[in-house]
Scaffold this motif. Structure first.
Motif, PDB file in Angstrom:
ATOM      1  N   ASP A  43     -13.543 -15.900  36.257  1.00 39.27           N
ATOM      2  CA  ASP A  43     -13.042 -15.699  34.886  1.00 39.27           C
ATOM      3  C   ASP A  43     -14.041 -16.191  33.844  1.00 39.27           C
ATOM      4  OD1 ASP A  43      -9.807 -16.734  36.068  1.00 39.27           O
ATOM      5  OD2 ASP A  43     -10.516 -14.685  35.714  1.00 39.27           O
ATOM      6  N   THR A  44     -15.112 -16.841  34.283  1.00 35.73           N
ATOM      7  CA  THR A  44     -16.120 -17.342  33.346  1.00 35.73           C
ATOM      8  C   THR A  44     -16.724 -16.200  32.557  1.00 35.73           C
ATOM      9  OG1 THR A  44     -16.656 -19.261  34.711  1.00 35.73           O
ATOM     10  CG2 THR A  44     -18.352 -18.499  33.182  1.00 35.73           C
ATOM     11  N   ASP A  45     -16.670 -16.318  31.235  1.00 35.91           N
ATOM     12  CA  ASP A  45     -17.137 -15.222  30.394  1.00 35.91           C
ATOM     13  C   ASP A  45     -16.955 -15.606  28.934  1.00 35.91           C
ATOM     14  OD1 ASP A  45     -16.825 -11.750  31.402  1.00 35.91           O
ATOM     15  OD2 ASP A  45     -18.185 -12.685  29.944  1.00 35.91           O
ATOM     16  N   MET A  46     -17.484 -14.771  28.052  1.00 35.28           N
ATOM     17  CA  MET A  46     -17.183 -14.861  26.627  1.00 35.28           C
ATOM     18  C   MET A  46     -15.988 -13.957  26.363  1.00 35.28           C
ATOM     19  SD  MET A  46     -18.224 -16.303  23.781  1.00 35.28           S
ATOM     20  CE  MET A  46     -19.994 -16.555  23.688  1.00 35.28           C
ATOM     21  N   TYR A  47     -14.978 -14.487  25.696  1.00 34.32           N
ATOM     22  CA  TYR A  47     -13.765 -13.733  25.423  1.00 34.32           C
ATOM     23  C   TYR A  47     -13.671 -13.418  23.932  1.00 34.32           C
ATOM     24  CZ  TYR A  47     -12.155 -14.467  30.157  1.00 34.32           C
ATOM     25  OH  TYR A  47     -12.041 -14.435  31.525  1.00 34.32           O
ATOM     26  N   TYR A  48     -13.287 -12.178  23.645  1.00 35.71           N
ATOM     27  CA  TYR A  48     -13.212 -11.693  22.269  1.00 35.71           C
ATOM     28  C   TYR A  48     -11.836 -11.111  21.998  1.00 35.71           C
ATOM     29  CZ  TYR A  48     -18.337 -11.602  22.696  1.00 35.71           C
ATOM     30  OH  TYR A  48     -19.645 -11.926  22.910  1.00 35.71           O
ATOM     31  N   CYS A  49     -11.324 -11.316  20.800  1.00 31.96           N
ATOM     32  CA  CYS A  49     -10.167 -10.535  20.396  1.00 31.96           C
ATOM     33  C   CYS A  49     -10.645  -9.407  19.488  1.00 31.96           C
ATOM     34  CB  CYS A  49      -9.098 -11.388  19.724  1.00 31.96           C
ATOM     35  SG  CYS A  49      -9.533 -12.047  18.115  1.00 31.96           S
ATOM     36  N   ALA A  50      -9.880  -8.338  19.462  1.00 31.56           N
ATOM     37  CA  ALA A  50     -10.273  -7.149  18.728  1.00 31.56           C
ATOM     38  C   ALA A  50      -9.044  -6.448  18.173  1.00 31.56           C
ATOM     39  CB  ALA A  50     -11.049  -6.204  19.639  1.00 31.56           C
ATOM     40  N   ALA A  51      -9.279  -5.659  17.126  1.00 29.56           N
ATOM     41  CA  ALA A  51      -8.185  -4.959  16.451  1.00 29.56           C
ATOM     42  C   ALA A  51      -8.503  -3.479  16.340  1.00 29.56           C
ATOM     43  CB  ALA A  51      -7.965  -5.551  15.059  1.00 29.56           C
ATOM     44  N   THR A  52      -7.473  -2.660  16.542  1.00 25.54           N
ATOM     45  CA  THR A  52      -7.598  -1.221  16.393  1.00 25.54           C
ATOM     46  C   THR A  52      -6.453  -0.708  15.537  1.00 25.54           C
ATOM     47  OG1 THR A  52      -7.743   0.877  17.579  1.00 25.54           O
ATOM     48  CG2 THR A  52      -6.316  -0.799  18.540  1.00 25.54           C
TER      49      THR A  52
END
Length: 123
Positions: free
Chosen positions: A89-98
């Motif tokens: 699960d190691t990673d950069m996590y982003y939230c996004a909007a559509t």
């Protein structure tokens, strides 16, 4: 313009938990649908958890049963509860909007992105 700011990332041991949050603001932000994505540097972003305007959720197979996305419209936040974390699960996590592609797992359908928050899981 919709502004997204992630928080809650960090370093944990395998089996641990983290709670990410995305603060949402800006013009007409309630008209947008949201999602969480991840990306290892040098690779494309992939969908982790998506929530549509009806509250229906979609999860990547690798996180199903471990991660939970929700949306607190009163607080204008998008939490992602992460449990039973794995080194994978190691990673950069982003939230996004559509605006027009609610429920889509395609990152190309999302117009606005946060700066990301790093999650590191050690074995």
């Amino acid at each position: 313009q919709v502004l997204l700011v992630e928080s809650g990332g960090g370093s944990v041991q395998a089996g641990g938990s983290l709670r990410l949050s995305c603060a949402v603001s800006g013009y007409n932000y309630r008209s947008y649908c949201m999602g969480w994505f991840r990306r290892v540097p040098g690779k494309v972003r992939t969908g982790v958890a998506i929530i549509d305007s009806n509250g229906t959720t979609t999860y990547a197979g690798s996180v199903k049963g471990r991660f939970t996305i929700s949306q607190d419209k009163d607080k204008n936040t998008l939490p992602l509860q992460m449990t039973s974390l794995l080194p994978a699960d190691t990673d950069m996590y982003y939230c996004a909007a559509t605006r027009y592609w609610c429920g889509s797992v395609d990152p190309g359908r999302y117009s606005y992105w946060g700066q990301g928050t790093q999650v590191t899981v050690s074995s």
